[in-house]
Enzyme design. Structure first.
Site, PDB file in Angstrom:
ATOM      1  CG  HIS A 203      -0.019   0.344   2.491  1.00 54.66           C
ATOM      2  ND1 HIS A 203       0.425  -0.452   3.074  1.00 54.66           N
ATOM      3  CD2 HIS A 203       0.045   1.610   3.122  1.00 54.66           C
ATOM      4  CE1 HIS A 203       1.092  -0.064   4.306  1.00 54.66           C
ATOM      5  NE2 HIS A 203       0.784   1.205   4.202  1.00 54.66           N
ATOM      6  NE  ARG A 204       5.224   2.032   4.337  1.00 55.98           N
ATOM      7  CZ  ARG A 204       5.207   2.806   5.293  1.00 55.98           C
ATOM      8  NH1 ARG A 204       5.270   4.074   5.514  1.00 55.98           N
ATOM      9  NH2 ARG A 204       5.566   2.202   6.748  1.00 55.98           N
TER      10      ARG A 204
END
Length: 352
Positions: A203-204
C-alpha cells in the site's frame, strides 16, 4: 489530567488499544479520529474488535493529496483542541494524522506525546519519514520502541524526556493472538490450510504511485509459485484500476477485501511467508515468528533484518521472487520490550 489522542489509520488503532486501556484507568482521554482510514474494514471493525472507545470526534477527512489532507486535519483538530484544552496531545507513529496532531499542539503550546518516536528509514522520499522527523522535533515526551530509536534521537540531539518503553504493537499481539486463534474463521472461510499460502500487503505510496514499480511487483507475484492471498488496500485497488493492471489474472493470486485485526493476525500467523511494504506488518510478522519479505529499499525496523527474519528486496522482480522462494531459518531476538509498553508510557506521563 486530560489527554487528547489523535489517530486515523489502521496501525494507530492497534497501537492505541493497549495504551487507552491503561490510560483511562487514571486519566481522561479525548479520542479524535481524523478519518484518514475511512473504509469500514480499515477503521470501524478495528474499534469493535480491539475494544477501543468510540471516538469523541470523527473528522471525516478521507483521502486526498498530502497538503489537502493534512491541511484539513490541522483546521479541524485545532478547533477541537482549543475547545477541549487538554494537558497533552498524544500521537502515534508517522501518518499525516500524526503530523497534524503534533503541529496543532505545538503551535498552541500544548506538550506533545509521541508514541513510536525515533524511527528512521533515512529515506526522505517517504512522506512517513518527514512526518516522523517533524513530530519528534516538536514532541515533549518521546516513547521509543527500541534502543535503535533512542540512538536515532540522540544523533539528532533529542535526549530530554526520551524513554525506551518497548513496542505497543507487541502489547497488542500478546493480548490478541490467542483470541484471534480462537475466534477468527478466516482460514476456513478461504479454504486455506496452515503454512499453505503467502500473505501479501502492498500500500505504500512509494510503490503504488509509481506504475513501473507496481508492474514489477505484480510481475514478481506472477513468478511466485503457490497460493498468494492479498487483502487489498482500497488505495492500491484504485491504483491498479488507474494503471489498467489486472492482478486477478495472476495464477494463484487471491484478492480479498481488507480484513479486521483478528482476521489479519490469523492470516499472518498461518502464512508460510509474508510479503509486504508495511512497517506494522513487518513487526507483526516478527512477533509471530513468520519470515517476511519487505518490498522496500529501507526499513525503519532494522532490528527485524538481523537473523534473516526480514529481507529487503526493493521492487526488483528477481530479488522479490528469490527472497520468497529462499529457504530460511530465522533467528529472533526479543528487542521490542516485554509486552508492557502501555503501562510504562502511562507511568512516565504520571511522573511529569
Amino acid at each position: 489530567m486530560k489527554i487528547a489522542t489523535v489517530l486515523g489509520a489502521r496501525p494507530q488503532f492497534i497501537k492505541a488499544a493497549p495504551v487507552s486501556r491503561v490510560l483511562r484507568k487514571q486519566y481522561t482521554e479525548v479520542l479524535i479520529h481524523t478519518g484518514q482510514h475511512y473504509d469500514p474494514n480499515m477503521s470501524a471493525i478495528f474499534f469493535e474488535e480491539l475494544n477501543i472507545p468510540t471516538p469523541d470526534y470523527y473528522l471525516g477527512v478521507g483521502s486526498g493529496s498530502h497538503g489537502k489532507q493534512t491541511g484539513e486535519m490541522l483546521m479541524k483538530i485545532e478547533e477541537i483542541v482549543m475547545q477541549e484544552k487538554p494537558d497533552y496531545v498524544l500521537v502515534y507513529g508517522d501518518t499525516n494524522s500524526t503530523l497534524a496532531g503534533a503541529l496543532v499542539a505545538a503551535k498552541l503550546h500544548i506538550p506533545v506525546i509521541h508514541v513510536e518516536a525515533g524511527l528512521r528509514s533515512f529515506n526522505k522520499q517517504m512522506p512517513e519519514e518527514i512526518n516522523r522527523i517533524m513530530t519528534d522535533h516538536v514532541s515533549e515526551l518521546l516513547f521509543c520502541p527500541t534502543e535503535t530509536a533512542v540512538e536515532n534521537l540522540r544523533k539528532e540531539n533529542i535526549t530530554r524526556n526520551v524513554w525506551n518503553v518497548g513496542d505497543v504493537m507487541y502489547d497488542a499481539i500478546l493480548y490478541n493472538k490467542e483470541l484471534a486463534q480462537r475466534q477468527s474463521t478466516i482460514l476456513a472461510d478461504l479454504s486455506l490450510a496452515e503454512q499453505s499460502y503467502y500473505l501479501i500487503t502492498i500500500h505504500r505510496a512509494e510503490n503504488t504511485d509509481d506504475p513501473d514499480k507496481l508492474k514489477a511487483i505484480l510481475a514478481a507475484f506472477r513468478d511466485i509459485d503457490g497460493t498468494k492471498v492479498w487483502p487489498i488496500h482500497p488505495r492500491t485497488r484504485h491504483k491498479l484500476e488507474e494503471y489498467g493492471l489486472d492482478a486477478s489474472a495472476i495464477p494463484g493470486l487471491r484478492l480479498i477485501d481488507p480484513v479486521g485485526y483478528l482476521d489479519m493476525l490469523r492470516l499472518e500467523s498461518g502464512a508460510k511467508k509474508i510479503i509486504t511494504d508495511s512497517g506494522g506488518v513487518q513487526k507483526e510478522a516478527y512477533f509471530l515468528r513468520v519470515p517476511c519479505v519487505t518490498v522496500r529499499e529501507q526499513t525503519e525496523w532494522v532490528e527485524t533484518l538481523e537473523g534473516g527474519a526480514n529481507i529487503l528486496t526493493g521492487t526488483d522482480r528477481e530479488k522479490i521472487v528469490a527472497a520468497v522462494h529462499k529457504e530460511v531459518a530465522p533467528v529472533y531476538v526479543d528487542v521490542f520490550g516485554d509486552g508492557h509498553a502501555a503501562e510504562k508510557i502511562v507511568a512516565a506521563i504520571g511522573q511529569r
